[in-house]
Write an enzyme that holds these catalytic residues in place. Structure first.
Site, PDB file in Angstrom:
ATOM      1  N   ARG A  50       0.442  34.312 -11.971  1.00 23.41           N
ATOM      2  CA  ARG A  50       0.881  33.382 -12.996  1.00 23.41           C
ATOM      3  C   ARG A  50       2.581  33.242 -12.988  1.00 23.41           C
ATOM      4  NH1 ARG A  50      -0.877  34.814 -19.126  1.00 23.41           N
ATOM      5  NH2 ARG A  50       0.724  36.438 -18.550  1.00 23.41           N
ATOM      6  N   LYS A 149       5.535  30.461 -18.646  1.00 29.37           N
ATOM      7  CA  LYS A 149       5.885  31.889 -19.409  1.00 29.37           C
ATOM      8  C   LYS A 149       7.388  31.795 -19.072  1.00 29.37           C
ATOM      9  CE  LYS A 149       4.144  36.269 -20.541  1.00 29.37           C
ATOM     10  NZ  LYS A 149       4.065  35.957 -22.023  1.00 29.37           N
ATOM     11  N   GLU A 182      -2.468  28.209 -30.201  1.00 30.19           N
ATOM     12  CA  GLU A 182      -2.734  29.699 -30.177  1.00 30.19           C
ATOM     13  C   GLU A 182      -1.543  30.502 -31.365  1.00 30.19           C
ATOM     14  OE1 GLU A 182      -0.602  30.866 -26.476  1.00 30.19           O
ATOM     15  OE2 GLU A 182       0.769  29.296 -26.636  1.00 30.19           O
TER      16      GLU A 182
HETATM   17  N1  PMP Z   1       0.326  33.198 -25.491  1.00 35.19           N
HETATM   18  C1  PMP Z   1       1.582  33.542 -25.802  1.00 35.19           C
HETATM   19  C2  PMP Z   1       2.432  32.824 -26.260  1.00 35.19           C
HETATM   20  C3  PMP Z   1       1.976  34.664 -24.983  1.00 35.19           C
HETATM   21  O1  PMP Z   1       3.184  34.975 -25.164  1.00 35.19           O
HETATM   22  C4  PMP Z   1       0.845  35.615 -24.587  1.00 35.19           C
HETATM   23  C5  PMP Z   1       1.393  36.797 -23.778  1.00 35.19           C
HETATM   24  N2  PMP Z   1       1.862  38.068 -24.873  1.00 35.19           N
HETATM   25  C6  PMP Z   1      -0.335  35.263 -24.739  1.00 35.19           C
HETATM   26  C7  PMP Z   1      -0.636  34.014 -25.153  1.00 35.19           C
HETATM   27  C8  PMP Z   1      -1.346  36.150 -24.069  1.00 35.19           C
HETATM   28  O2  PMP Z   1      -1.517  36.315 -22.467  1.00 35.19           O
HETATM   29  P1  PMP Z   1      -1.847  37.202 -21.805  1.00 35.19           P
HETATM   30  O3  PMP Z   1      -3.357  37.816 -22.299  1.00 35.19           O
HETATM   31  O4  PMP Z   1      -1.931  37.041 -20.364  1.00 35.19           O
HETATM   32  O5  PMP Z   1      -0.883  38.449 -22.079  1.00 35.19           O
END
Ligand code: PMP
Length: 290
Positions: A50, A149, A182
């Site tokens: 990622r 990210k 989200e």
């Molecule tokens: N959404 C956002 C905005 C995030 O920053 C994160 C990570 N903290 C997630 C979802 C969850 O992603 P992951 O399961 O890959 O940590």
């Protein structure tokens, strides 16, 4: 604590970056948050994949290969003798001039910090979170794709501040069309009539690695998982709700915008998936010490 910066393992006090780094000046860079369980790094390959996808989206050349990044991450954990913890992997555009043009940055910087983290106190896992929808909407794909990210988390931070102002720990973020995207640092799931639903990634969510892991665990357990557009109405009338993220793992939600979700207690399927998730984190991952 030893921190990796551009090939060197430095003491915490001497681990410093330039004030001219565009990661600081403009949020020009990318990152990953990764967990260590039981002496193993959970889903390391997926996180590094990622990171490379984020880098590609912002035309950032990571100065290490995938394999070299894996090695440096494992070595940082080893030097800090960590068996449980959290890794922050950062790639910045590097040192440039005060102008925003990234062409002035000749060399991206790679930083790896391996430390401890606890996102939420245990009581929240026991009784579940009370969350609210906030006015700040998720970034548009056409402006700054939420799949990247990036080091610029102001969109999420503004939403977090609004949640805090409303007396909550987490915020539901809608997209510009009003569909659920989200939360500020977690993906969101609901359970209705024994099936799982989570917003599609196109609604403005990060491609969550925990989200993907939970989808796979649920499907293996014979549960139906789908990714339709969801509205607040769908959340209010869910039987169960929970959030997923590397830091938070799975955390139940029992109230949204003052509406009690299901029975008002963490749901049965949420608990079952939490158990399966913990079993997986304890039993898999890239070994640090073997
Ligand atoms: N959404 C956002 C905005 C995030 O920053 C994160 C990570 N903290 C997630 C979802 C969850 O992603 P992951 O399961 O890959 O940590």
């Amino acid at each position: 604590m030893k921190i990796y910066i551009d090939g060197k393992y430095l003491d915490e006090r001497s681990a410093k970056v330039s004030v001219f780094d565009h990661g600081l000046l403009y949020g020009d860079g990318i990152f990953e948050g990764i967990r260590i369980y039981n002496g193993r790094i959970f889903k390391l390959q997926e996180h590094i994949d990622r990171l490379f996808y984020s880098a590609k989206a912002i035309l950032l050349q990571i100065p290490l290969s995938h394999a070299e990044l894996v090695k440096a991450t494992v070595e940082t954990c080893r030097k800090n003798k960590l068996r449980e913890g959290y890794i922050r992997l950062i790639v910045t555009r590097g040192v440039g001039t005060l102008g925003l043009n990234p062409r002035s940055c000749k060399k991206p910087s790679v930083i790896i910090i391996a430390d401890k983290i606890q996102l939420y106190p245990p009581a929240y896992y026991q009784r579940g979170l009370d969350i609210i929808t906030v006015p700040t909407t998720r970034n548009l794909h056409s402006a700054l794709n939420p799949a990247i990210k990036s080091l610029n988390y102001l969109n999420n931070i503004l939403a977090k501040i609004e949640a805090n102002n409303g007396g909550c720990e987490e915020a539901v973020m809608l997209n510009a069309e009003g569909f659920v995207a989200e939360c500020t640092g977690d993906n969101l799931f609901i359970v209705k009539n024994g099936a799982l639903f989570t917003p599609p990634l196109s609604a403005g969510a990060l491609y969550g690695i925990t989200r993907q892991t939970v989808i796979e665990l649920a499907e293996t357990a014979g549960l139906k998982v789908s990714e339709p557009n969801l509205t607040r109405y769908d959340l209010f009338n869910a039987d169960e709700c929970f959030l997923t993220g590397t830091g938070a793992e799975l955390i139940p939600v029992v109230k949204i915008d003052g509406r009690v979700i299901g029975t008002g207690k963490p749901g049965k399927l949420t608990r079952k998936l939490e158990e399966k998730y913990h079993a997986l984190t304890n039993a898999s991952g890239e070994p640090i010490y073997e």
